[in-house]
Design a protein around this motif. Structure first.
Motif, PDB file in Angstrom:
ATOM      1  N   MET A   1       7.840 -24.312  32.558  1.00 53.15           N
ATOM      2  CA  MET A   1       8.605 -25.250  33.346  1.00 53.15           C
ATOM      3  C   MET A   1       9.598 -25.993  32.458  1.00 53.15           C
ATOM      4  N   HIS A   2       9.123 -26.456  31.314  1.00 53.64           N
ATOM      5  CA  HIS A   2       9.990 -27.191  30.392  1.00 53.64           C
ATOM      6  C   HIS A   2      11.177 -26.323  29.972  1.00 53.64           C
ATOM      7  N   LYS A   3      10.899 -25.066  29.663  1.00 50.94           N
ATOM      8  CA  LYS A   3      11.959 -24.148  29.232  1.00 50.94           C
ATOM      9  C   LYS A   3      12.977 -23.939  30.354  1.00 50.94           C
ATOM     10  N   LYS A   4      12.494 -23.798  31.586  1.00 45.58           N
ATOM     11  CA  LYS A   4      13.393 -23.597  32.715  1.00 45.58           C
ATOM     12  C   LYS A   4      14.293 -24.811  32.937  1.00 45.58           C
ATOM     13  N   VAL A   5      13.743 -26.005  32.793  1.00 43.18           N
ATOM     14  CA  VAL A   5      14.543 -27.216  32.947  1.00 43.18           C
ATOM     15  C   VAL A   5      15.570 -27.301  31.827  1.00 43.18           C
ATOM     16  N   ALA A   6      15.139 -27.031  30.598  1.00 47.17           N
ATOM     17  CA  ALA A   6      16.038 -27.133  29.447  1.00 47.17           C
ATOM     18  C   ALA A   6      17.187 -26.136  29.534  1.00 47.17           C
ATOM     19  N   LEU A   7      16.925 -24.953  30.104  1.00 46.24           N
ATOM     20  CA  LEU A   7      17.959 -23.914  30.205  1.00 46.24           C
ATOM     21  C   LEU A   7      18.740 -23.983  31.513  1.00 46.24           C
ATOM     22  N   ASN A   8      18.498 -25.022  32.322  1.00 44.37           N
ATOM     23  CA  ASN A   8      19.155 -25.153  33.623  1.00 44.37           C
ATOM     24  C   ASN A   8      19.016 -23.884  34.459  1.00 44.37           C
ATOM     25  N   ASP A   9      17.809 -23.385  34.542  1.00 42.96           N
ATOM     26  CA  ASP A   9      17.510 -22.170  35.300  1.00 42.96           C
ATOM     27  C   ASP A   9      17.984 -22.325  36.748  1.00 42.96           C
ATOM     28  N   PRO A  10      18.721 -21.339  37.263  1.00 46.97           N
ATOM     29  CA  PRO A  10      19.209 -21.416  38.647  1.00 46.97           C
ATOM     30  C   PRO A  10      18.093 -21.564  39.675  1.00 46.97           C
ATOM     31  N   ALA A  11      16.896 -21.044  39.384  1.00 47.23           N
ATOM     32  CA  ALA A  11      15.776 -21.168  40.320  1.00 47.23           C
ATOM     33  C   ALA A  11      15.419 -22.632  40.536  1.00 47.23           C
ATOM     34  N   LEU A  12      15.646 -23.456  39.531  1.00 45.94           N
ATOM     35  CA  LEU A  12      15.329 -24.884  39.661  1.00 45.94           C
ATOM     36  C   LEU A  12      16.415 -25.656  40.386  1.00 45.94           C
ATOM     37  N   GLN A  13      17.596 -25.087  40.484  1.00 46.50           N
ATOM     38  CA  GLN A  13      18.695 -25.782  41.148  1.00 46.50           C
ATOM     39  C   GLN A  13      18.405 -26.009  42.630  1.00 46.50           C
ATOM     40  N   ASP A  14      17.586 -25.133  43.214  1.00 47.86           N
ATOM     41  CA  ASP A  14      17.245 -25.261  44.628  1.00 47.86           C
ATOM     42  C   ASP A  14      16.154 -26.303  44.876  1.00 47.86           C
ATOM     43  N   LEU A  15      15.475 -26.714  43.819  1.00 44.61           N
ATOM     44  CA  LEU A  15      14.391 -27.684  43.964  1.00 44.61           C
ATOM     45  C   LEU A  15      14.924 -29.103  43.796  1.00 44.61           C
ATOM     46  N   SER A  16      14.398 -30.009  44.594  1.00 41.75           N
ATOM     47  CA  SER A  16      14.791 -31.414  44.453  1.00 41.75           C
ATOM     48  C   SER A  16      14.145 -31.986  43.192  1.00 41.75           C
ATOM     49  N   LYS A  17      14.695 -33.072  42.707  1.00 42.48           N
ATOM     50  CA  LYS A  17      14.114 -33.707  41.510  1.00 42.48           C
ATOM     51  C   LYS A  17      12.661 -34.125  41.744  1.00 42.48           C
ATOM     52  N   PRO A  18      12.344 -34.691  42.908  1.00 40.08           N
ATOM     53  CA  PRO A  18      10.927 -35.027  43.131  1.00 40.08           C
ATOM     54  C   PRO A  18      10.031 -33.778  43.104  1.00 40.08           C
ATOM     55  N   ARG A  19      10.524 -32.652  43.602  1.00 39.79           N
ATOM     56  CA  ARG A  19       9.716 -31.424  43.594  1.00 39.79           C
ATOM     57  C   ARG A  19       9.505 -30.933  42.162  1.00 39.79           C
ATOM     58  N   VAL A  20      10.548 -31.009  41.339  1.00 37.61           N
ATOM     59  CA  VAL A  20      10.423 -30.604  39.936  1.00 37.61           C
ATOM     60  C   VAL A  20       9.386 -31.493  39.242  1.00 37.61           C
ATOM     61  N   LEU A  21       9.413 -32.780  39.540  1.00 38.74           N
ATOM     62  CA  LEU A  21       8.433 -33.693  38.946  1.00 38.74           C
ATOM     63  C   LEU A  21       7.020 -33.374  39.427  1.00 38.74           C
ATOM     64  N   LEU A  22       6.873 -32.999  40.690  1.00 39.63           N
ATOM     65  CA  LEU A  22       5.554 -32.603  41.194  1.00 39.63           C
ATOM     66  C   LEU A  22       5.071 -31.326  40.508  1.00 39.63           C
ATOM     67  N   ASN A  23       5.968 -30.372  40.303  1.00 37.67           N
ATOM     68  CA  ASN A  23       5.610 -29.140  39.587  1.00 37.67           C
ATOM     69  C   ASN A  23       5.137 -29.478  38.180  1.00 37.67           C
ATOM     70  N   TRP A  24       5.893 -30.329  37.507  1.00 36.88           N
ATOM     71  CA  TRP A  24       5.547 -30.706  36.135  1.00 36.88           C
ATOM     72  C   TRP A  24       4.206 -31.436  36.097  1.00 36.88           C
ATOM     73  N   SER A  25       3.994 -32.321  37.049  1.00 39.66           N
ATOM     74  CA  SER A  25       2.740 -33.058  37.128  1.00 39.66           C
ATOM     75  C   SER A  25       1.558 -32.110  37.335  1.00 39.66           C
ATOM     76  N   SER A  26       1.735 -31.117  38.181  1.00 41.38           N
ATOM     77  CA  SER A  26       0.671 -30.137  38.425  1.00 41.38           C
ATOM     78  C   SER A  26       0.382 -29.320  37.173  1.00 41.38           C
ATOM     79  N   TYR A  27       1.425 -28.971  36.458  1.00 35.21           N
ATOM     80  CA  TYR A  27       1.252 -28.230  35.204  1.00 35.21           C
ATOM     81  C   TYR A  27       0.456 -29.070  34.200  1.00 35.21           C
ATOM     82  N   CYS A  28       0.810 -30.342  34.093  1.00 34.91           N
ATOM     83  CA  CYS A  28       0.106 -31.234  33.159  1.00 34.91           C
ATOM     84  C   CYS A  28      -1.349 -31.416  33.566  1.00 34.91           C
TER      85      CYS A  28
END
Length: 71
Positions: free
Chosen positions: A1-28
């Motif tokens: 997840m961290h790598k995808k955010v750092a590389l501005n992965d297009p798959a993450l562009q469709d996700l809202s910021k709150p959703r990205v934070l929820l994904n990260w929280s679940s990973y942690c």
């Protein structure tokens, strides 16, 4: 997840910021479950799996890889 955010992965562009934070929280949370379980991680398999599934929400290539992996 961290790598995808750092590389501005297009798959993450469709996700809202709150959703990205929820994904990260679940990973942690999955990481903490693994670290806290010592040699008995098998007792928390369902919890860890659910956290990882939540962490992969909206990332189609990871979800596809999971479908190919035998349960």
């Amino acid at each position: 997840m961290h790598k995808k955010v750092a590389l501005n992965d297009p798959a993450l562009q469709d996700l809202s910021k709150p959703r990205v934070l929820l994904n990260w929280s679940s990973y942690c949370e999955a990481a903490l479950l693994l670290l806290g379980s010592g040699n008995h991680f098998h007792t928390r398999n369902d919890d860890i799996r659910n956290c990882l599934l939540a962490a992969m929400h909206g990332l189609p290539e990871l979800q596809e890889a999971l479908r190919r992996t035998p349960s």
